[in-house]
Design a protein around this motif. Sequence first.
Motif, mmCIF file in Angstrom:
data_model
loop_
_atom_site.group_PDB
_atom_site.id
_atom_site.type_symbol
_atom_site.label_atom_id
_atom_site.label_comp_id
_atom_site.label_asym_id
_atom_site.label_seq_id
_atom_site.Cartn_x
_atom_site.Cartn_y
_atom_site.Cartn_z
ATOM 1 N N VAL A 65 62.619 117.324 -70.645
ATOM 2 C CA VAL A 65 62.676 117.184 -69.187
ATOM 3 C C VAL A 65 61.990 118.377 -68.519
ATOM 4 C CG1 VAL A 65 64.231 117.160 -67.194
ATOM 5 C CG2 VAL A 65 64.716 115.708 -69.166
ATOM 6 N N VAL A 66 62.248 119.567 -68.994
ATOM 7 C CA VAL A 66 61.612 120.770 -68.439
ATOM 8 C C VAL A 66 60.104 120.728 -68.702
ATOM 9 C CG1 VAL A 66 61.438 123.285 -68.671
ATOM 10 C CG2 VAL A 66 63.683 122.194 -68.517
ATOM 11 N N PHE A 67 59.706 120.321 -69.902
ATOM 12 C CA PHE A 67 58.275 120.219 -70.232
ATOM 13 C C PHE A 67 57.563 119.248 -69.295
ATOM 14 C CE2 PHE A 67 54.845 118.016 -72.488
ATOM 15 C CZ PHE A 67 53.998 119.081 -72.726
ATOM 16 N N ILE A 68 58.138 118.088 -69.082
ATOM 17 C CA ILE A 68 57.533 117.093 -68.192
ATOM 18 C C ILE A 68 57.479 117.615 -66.758
ATOM 19 C CG2 ILE A 68 57.875 114.807 -67.166
ATOM 20 C CD1 ILE A 68 58.875 113.919 -69.953
ATOM 21 N N LEU A 72 40.213 118.380 -58.530
ATOM 22 C CA LEU A 72 39.933 116.992 -58.839
ATOM 23 C C LEU A 72 40.950 116.543 -59.882
ATOM 24 C CD1 LEU A 72 37.123 118.289 -57.933
ATOM 25 C CD2 LEU A 72 36.138 116.292 -59.012
ATOM 26 N N LEU A 73 41.672 115.489 -59.573
ATOM 27 C CA LEU A 73 42.689 114.969 -60.476
ATOM 28 C C LEU A 73 42.103 113.798 -61.260
ATOM 29 C CD1 LEU A 73 45.710 115.097 -61.331
ATOM 30 C CD2 LEU A 73 46.144 113.393 -59.570
ATOM 31 N N PHE A 74 42.068 113.923 -62.574
ATOM 32 C CA PHE A 74 41.487 112.914 -63.457
ATOM 33 C C PHE A 74 42.581 112.193 -64.234
ATOM 34 C CE2 PHE A 74 37.973 115.793 -62.888
ATOM 35 C CZ PHE A 74 36.866 114.974 -62.897
ATOM 36 N N GLN A 75 42.339 110.921 -64.472
ATOM 37 C CA GLN A 75 43.178 110.168 -65.396
ATOM 38 C C GLN A 75 42.259 109.342 -66.280
ATOM 39 O OE1 GLN A 75 46.475 108.033 -63.698
ATOM 40 N NE2 GLN A 75 46.691 106.720 -65.475
ATOM 41 N N PHE A 76 42.247 109.645 -67.561
ATOM 42 C CA PHE A 76 41.380 108.992 -68.541
ATOM 43 C C PHE A 76 39.911 109.072 -68.140
ATOM 44 C CE2 PHE A 76 45.427 106.533 -68.819
ATOM 45 C CZ PHE A 76 45.867 107.090 -69.996
ATOM 46 N N TYR A 107 51.136 120.240 -55.695
ATOM 47 C CA TYR A 107 50.912 118.797 -55.872
ATOM 48 C C TYR A 107 51.513 118.345 -57.191
ATOM 49 C CZ TYR A 107 47.613 119.490 -52.095
ATOM 50 O OH TYR A 107 47.045 119.812 -50.900
ATOM 51 N N PHE A 108 51.715 117.046 -57.280
ATOM 52 C CA PHE A 108 52.314 116.461 -58.478
ATOM 53 C C PHE A 108 51.331 115.511 -59.151
ATOM 54 C CE2 PHE A 108 55.770 117.602 -55.692
ATOM 55 C CZ PHE A 108 56.594 118.301 -56.562
ATOM 56 N N LYS A 109 51.447 115.436 -60.470
ATOM 57 C CA LYS A 109 50.613 114.539 -61.266
ATOM 58 C C LYS A 109 51.472 113.917 -62.359
ATOM 59 C CE LYS A 109 49.000 118.136 -64.412
ATOM 60 N NZ LYS A 109 48.732 117.742 -65.755
ATOM 61 N N ARG A 110 50.888 112.951 -63.042
ATOM 62 C CA ARG A 110 51.608 112.286 -64.131
ATOM 63 C C ARG A 110 51.419 113.072 -65.427
ATOM 64 N NH1 ARG A 110 49.290 106.903 -62.322
ATOM 65 N NH2 ARG A 110 50.796 106.272 -60.758
ATOM 66 N N SER A 111 52.210 114.065 -65.586
ATOM 67 C CA SER A 111 52.285 114.907 -66.774
ATOM 68 C C SER A 111 51.033 114.957 -67.634
ATOM 69 C CB SER A 111 53.490 114.475 -67.590
ATOM 70 O OG SER A 111 53.747 115.409 -68.594
ATOM 71 N N GLN A 129 47.314 112.910 -66.838
ATOM 72 C CA GLN A 129 46.327 113.364 -65.860
ATOM 73 C C GLN A 129 46.015 114.834 -66.072
ATOM 74 O OE1 GLN A 129 48.337 112.275 -62.200
ATOM 75 N NE2 GLN A 129 47.235 110.332 -62.128
ATOM 76 N N ASN A 130 44.760 115.194 -65.801
ATOM 77 C CA ASN A 130 44.390 116.606 -65.866
ATOM 78 C C ASN A 130 43.680 117.005 -64.577
ATOM 79 O OD1 ASN A 130 42.107 115.066 -66.720
ATOM 80 N ND2 ASN A 130 41.166 116.925 -67.463
ATOM 81 N N VAL A 131 43.683 118.282 -64.308
ATOM 82 C CA VAL A 131 43.146 118.812 -63.064
ATOM 83 C C VAL A 131 41.973 119.728 -63.378
ATOM 84 C CG1 VAL A 131 43.669 120.157 -60.994
ATOM 85 C CG2 VAL A 131 45.436 118.731 -62.025
ATOM 86 N N VAL A 132 40.870 119.555 -62.623
ATOM 87 C CA VAL A 132 39.709 120.431 -62.724
ATOM 88 C C VAL A 132 39.541 121.093 -61.362
ATOM 89 C CG1 VAL A 132 37.218 120.536 -63.074
ATOM 90 C CG2 VAL A 132 38.599 118.987 -64.465
ATOM 91 N N TYR A 133 39.438 122.413 -61.371
ATOM 92 C CA TYR A 133 39.317 123.172 -60.131
ATOM 93 C C TYR A 133 37.857 123.524 -59.861
ATOM 94 C CZ TYR A 133 44.350 123.720 -60.567
ATOM 95 O OH TYR A 133 45.688 123.474 -60.681
#
Length: 138
Positions: free
Chosen positions: A15-18, A33-37, A50-54, A57-61
């Motif tokens: 739970v903490v990891f997520i 930029l928030l990427f998913q697949f 901001y929140f993302k789906r663990s 999704q990955n974020v590029v700055y």
Amino acid sequence: MNKLTLLISAVLVPVVFIAVTSVYTVNERQQALLFQFGEIKSVQDTAGLYFKRSILQNVVYREKRLLRYDLPERQVILGDTNRLIVDAIVRYRIIDGLKFYQRVSDERGLHGLLDPILEANLRGQLGEISVVEVLSEH
């Protein structure tokens, strides 16, 4: 008590990891930029949390500040046939992170796109003037 501690740890650690991997921050000097697949889902250019789906999704700055690109040294022939070694820099700013990613994807792609354009402009501009004009103060 030992089994209870083990059970709580087994539930609490994931739970903490997520929770930790589902949050990202954008500071005022960046856009994200928030990427998913491999596909862009959103672009955030205002500072905040901001929140993302663990893990999905990955974020590029990308920097919003003024960036610098040092062109490699080039030998240019001036209008009076003298040779000059030119060391030039380019200043640029990424205004729209989505368009930047779609067109060049990263800074290396931008440099590959800019190199021939800048070289042609340098040669064109410096090819019309003499060494005296380059060295004068006007």
